[in-house]
Structure formats: structure tokens, C-alpha cells
Write a protein that holds these residues in place. Structure first.
Motif, PDB file in Angstrom:
ATOM      1  N   SER A   1       0.827  -1.214   0.000  1.00  0.00           N
ATOM      2  CA  SER A   1       0.000   0.000   0.000  1.00  0.00           C
ATOM      3  C   SER A   1       0.859   1.261   0.000  1.00  0.00           C
TER       4      SER A   1
ATOM      5  N   ARG B   1      -4.879   2.652  -0.478  1.00  0.00           N
ATOM      6  CA  ARG B   1      -4.122   1.950  -1.511  1.00  0.00           C
ATOM      7  C   ARG B   1      -4.738   2.101  -2.901  1.00  0.00           C
ATOM      8  N   ALA B   2      -6.038   2.316  -3.003  1.00  0.00           N
ATOM      9  CA  ALA B   2      -6.680   2.482  -4.305  1.00  0.00           C
ATOM     10  C   ALA B   2      -6.527   3.898  -4.852  1.00  0.00           C
TER      11      ALA B   2
ATOM     12  N   LYS C   1      -8.196   6.645  -4.224  1.00  0.00           N
ATOM     13  CA  LYS C   1      -9.483   7.235  -4.609  1.00  0.00           C
ATOM     14  C   LYS C   1      -9.924   8.182  -3.507  1.00  0.00           C
TER      15      LYS C   1
ATOM     16  N   LEU D   1     -13.624   8.052  -2.378  1.00  0.00           N
ATOM     17  CA  LEU D   1     -14.154   6.762  -1.947  1.00  0.00           C
ATOM     18  C   LEU D   1     -15.285   6.941  -0.945  1.00  0.00           C
TER      19      LEU D   1
ATOM     20  N   SER E   1      -2.158  -8.466  -4.456  1.00  0.00           N
ATOM     21  CA  SER E   1      -3.173  -8.297  -5.500  1.00  0.00           C
ATOM     22  C   SER E   1      -4.226  -9.399  -5.443  1.00  0.00           C
TER      23      SER E   1
ATOM     24  N   ASP F   1      -6.913  -8.237  -3.107  1.00  0.00           N
ATOM     25  CA  ASP F   1      -7.762  -7.244  -3.775  1.00  0.00           C
ATOM     26  C   ASP F   1      -8.799  -7.935  -4.656  1.00  0.00           C
ATOM     27  N   ASP F   2      -8.332  -8.893  -5.475  1.00  0.00           N
ATOM     28  CA  ASP F   2      -9.247  -9.600  -6.385  1.00  0.00           C
ATOM     29  C   ASP F   2     -10.312 -10.361  -5.606  1.00  0.00           C
TER      30      ASP F   2
ATOM     31  N   ARG G   1     -13.039  -8.050  -3.554  1.00  0.00           N
ATOM     32  CA  ARG G   1     -14.023  -7.377  -4.406  1.00  0.00           C
ATOM     33  C   ARG G   1     -15.183  -8.298  -4.778  1.00  0.00           C
TER      34      ARG G   1
ATOM     35  N   PRO H   1      -8.028  -3.203   3.641  1.00  0.00           N
ATOM     36  CA  PRO H   1      -8.002  -3.325   2.179  1.00  0.00           C
ATOM     37  C   PRO H   1      -9.395  -3.510   1.578  1.00  0.00           C
ATOM     38  N   ALA H   2     -10.300  -4.131   2.337  1.00  0.00           N
ATOM     39  CA  ALA H   2     -11.672  -4.242   1.848  1.00  0.00           C
ATOM     40  C   ALA H   2     -12.293  -2.858   1.683  1.00  0.00           C
TER      41      ALA H   2
ATOM     42  N   ASN I   1     -11.157  -0.989  -1.216  1.00  0.00           N
ATOM     43  CA  ASN I   1     -11.753  -1.470  -2.461  1.00  0.00           C
ATOM     44  C   ASN I   1     -13.248  -1.216  -2.541  1.00  0.00           C
TER      45      ASN I   1
END
Length: 380
Positions: A50, A174-175, A177, A180, A282, A285-286, A289, A304-305, A308
Motif C-alpha cells: 500500500s 491503496r486504491a 481514490k 471513496l 493483489s 484485492d481480487d 471485491r 483493504p476491503a 476497495n
């Protein structure tokens, strides 16, 4: 402010994994046997990944802080700065080996973003001589130290270090955004992060801690399509890799610890048949989501959730969890309340309004600290 060239070259103090590409972190190349039999904290890997995602770096290199060869020290002089990876590094049991001697030999700026004080409960304490000198050196060679929360800032202030700003944890950003917002919907799929291992420092009764965690887990599993995520414990990895001998040893330990009981063993066995574990950030992350909710005992299962866009609820079993939940207004429940939790009621009564309101200001504070230090970043 320390001025650095855009796209700096960073020396990472205490890296947690190997970097591929620009900012993708995975665990070190090890044999499967080493991975199965050694405990390592996946959360450290997530926060390292991150941090790299926030920065704009051209090169990263892990530093040797023990018996560093002279040739290595000479190579370090070609870099722009040291970066102390965010973790629970501020305490008197931390062993920095010859890091101070290395800092003396290589006169570069030193930055720390998102570090925290490690303690089972809130309370001020005095750092020992070597750890105090470490953090005073960091303070002297940076404009601001970015810390996890108010508790950590107070610990450093009590030790005479005042150039500190609260930035929270890089994993939440980490994204990258800034806008968010968490918008919860119907919940069918739940990721439940477990922390089976705990010492007396973290629970008055470790057996009771495990019992309440298990019962919370099973209540969610009986209500939703649930996937247990494991973050480093050796016995859980025996089930991930389907090692029959180690699985049998783990079952015996679980029963001894009363993590499993005769009444719950069949349900726990079913859940353990499909544990989620990852060696590349990663991959989490996948996975996350695909879920409607992340809940549980792991900071780096929940943060991390949220990053995302997935709703998350954190169980705060120690000061570190509570500090992060407070900093970011993350929906949280204390371990003292776990025994009474009804999953549907918890989800219905959980609001993300304060989290959503604070997210952009917290994002801006992280970016502010990076910029005050002159660190090249990608936080738009």
C-alpha cells in the motif's frame, strides 16, 4: 521541507516481501515447506504494498541493518532516502540491530509514514535509549513523521518527539481514490478474518477470547456464504496446502486450545476446507471485491476491503486496532461485545456516514505529510 527528485530511489528499512513491477508486493520466494511451517504476518506485506502504491518511486531496495558490508553501504549512498515501512515499530522491544550506525554512515533523509506504537492497551510509556535514539534520528531527518493515530502521537510526544501528524494507515488509501465512499447493500457473501493466536497481553482469558471469536464466526457462517481468511498462522496453512499430517496435528491443537470443540468441530472442519490465504497482495484485492462484507479480527483483512469499496467491520481486540478504528472512523466492535452479536442486527445498525465524511480529509492529511517531506507521490 526536504526536496527530493521526482520519482525518488528509496531504501526500505524492514521490507516485507519482494517487489515486482512498480508497486506489487508478494512474499519472498521460499519452498512450500518453508511457507507452511513459518509464521509471517501477511498484514506487513499489505501495508508495504500500500505504501508503494501511494509513492512515485523509480527504485526500491531493502536495506541490511545487521552486519552491513561496506560495499553495500557505499551503494546506499546512491539513493535518495530511507523509508521506514509502516508497522508497529514504536516500542522498546523493537530490535533495530545496527540501523543507527547505518544512518550515521549514510547521511540521507529518513521518512516514516503510518507507523504505530505497539501496546495491548492504551497508556504512555518511555522508550528505551536505543529505540528513543532511533525515532529521534527519524524526527531530525524528516519534516514530519506520519503516525497511525492519536495514541502513537502521544507516545512520541511523551518521549520528546513533536514533529508528528496523524495520517492513519496507508492500506486504507491503496486504491488512491479520494472520493471513496462506502455504500452498503444486501449481504450474501462475507469474508471473516480470524486471529486465533493471542497472548495474555491481548486478552484477560485467551480461552474465552478464542471461544467468543469462534462463536461469532459460526453465527456469521450459519447466516451467510462465508469464507474464512487466514493471515499467517501455521496450523491454518496446513489446511490451505492440504498437508494431511499437519492437518491432524492442527486439529489436536485446536481441540486443546478449545478453538474447536466436540460440538463445533464438524462446522469448523467445513469452514477450514475452503480457507482463503494469499502470498500476493493483489490476490486479496481480487478476492475481497467478490465479497459483500469483510468482518473480523485482522486490520489488514478489513482495511483493504474498505479501500476497495467493500463494507468492513473490525473487531478491536487491542490498542492498535482501536487506534486505527478511531483515526478513520471504521465501524468497529470491541471484543467485550462479541458474545452478544447478532449478524443481521450488526449489519443493519452499522453506519458508514462518519467514515465517508472523514475519508477525504484523512486522504488529504496523508498527502500533506508526503508533500511536507518532499516525497514524490501519486495521491491525486
Amino acid at each position: 521541507m526536504v526536496q527530493l527528485p521526482l520519482g525518488g530511489k528509496a531504501l526500505i528499512v524492514s521490507p516485507a516481501g519482494q517487489v515486482s513491477g512498480r508497486d506489487s508486493v508478494q512474499w519472498y520466494r521460499q519452498s512450500q515447506n518453508e511457507i507452511e511451517t513459518n509464521y509471517f504476518n501477511i498484514g506487513d506485506m499489505v501495508v508495504y504494498d500500500s505504501t508503494l502504491k501511494l509513492l512515485d518511486l523509480t527504485e526500491v531496495r531493502g536495506t541490511a541493518i545487521e552486519n552491513t558490508p561496506e560495499a553495500e553501504i557505499e551503494a546506499y549512498r546512491n539513493y535518495d532516502f530511507f523509508l521506514v515501512r509502516a508497522s508497529n515499530f514504536i516500542h522498546s522491544n523493537m530490535e533495530w540491530h545496527q540501523a543507527l550506525e547505518l544512518f550515521d554512515a549514510v547521511q540521507l533523509p529518513i521518512f516514516a509514514i503510518g507507523v504505530g506504537a505497539q501496546a495491548s492497551s492504551f497508556g504512555r510509556y518511555q522508550l528505551d535509549d536505543r529505540n528513543l535514539r532511533f525515532w529521534k534520528t527519524v524526527a531530525e531527518r524528516s519534516t514530519l513523521i506520519g503516525v497511525r493515530g492519536t495514541f502513537t502521537a502521544e507516545v512520541l510526544a511523551a518521549n520528546g518527539i513533536k514533529n508528528v501528524e496523524v495520517v492513519g494507515c496507508p492500506s486504507l488509501f491503496r486504491a488512491r481514490k479520494r472520493d471513496l465512499q462506502i455504500r452498503p447493500g444486501a449481504v450474501e457473501r462475507v469474508a471473516f478474518s480470524i486471529r486465533r493466536e493471542a497472548g495474555a497481553d491481548y486478552a484477560t482469558s485467551v480461552e474465552r477470547y478464542r471461544e467468543e471469536q469462534r462463536e461469532m464466526l459460526l453465527r456469521f457462517a450459519r447466516r451467510f456464504a462465508l469464507r474464512v481468511t487466514t493471515h499467517g498462522e501455521v496450523e491454518e496453512k496446513a489446511f490451505v496446502y492440504r498437508n494431511a499430517e499437519r492437518m491432524q496435528q492442527a486439529r489436536k491443537l485446536f481441540l486443546q486450545q478449545r478453538w474447536w470443540t466436540e460440538d463445533t468441530a464438524a462446522e469448523m472442519e467445513r469452514l477450514y476446507g475452503d480457507l482463503f490465504f494469499f502470498l500476493k497482495v493483489s490476490e486479496y484485492d481480487d478476492f475481497i471485491r467478490t465479497q459483500d462484507l469483510a468482518v473480523g479480527y485482522r486490520v489488514h483483512g478489513v482495511l483493504p476491503a474498505l479501500a476497495n469499496g467493500v463494507p468492513g467491520i473490525l473487531v478491536t481486540y487491542d490498542a492498535r486496532c482501536a487506534e486505527l478504528a478511531d483515526t478513520h472512523a471504521i465501524p468497529a466492535i470491541a471484543t467485550s461485545a462479541v458474545a452478544e452479536i447478532d449478524p443481521d442486527r450488526l449489519i443493519a445498525e452499522t453506519s458508514y456516514d462518519v467514515f465517508n465524511k472523514l475519508f477525504a480529509p484523512r486522504y488529504d492529511k496523508m498527502r500533506f505529510v508526503l508533500e511536507q517531506n518532499g516525497l514524490p507521490h501519486r495521491m491525486g
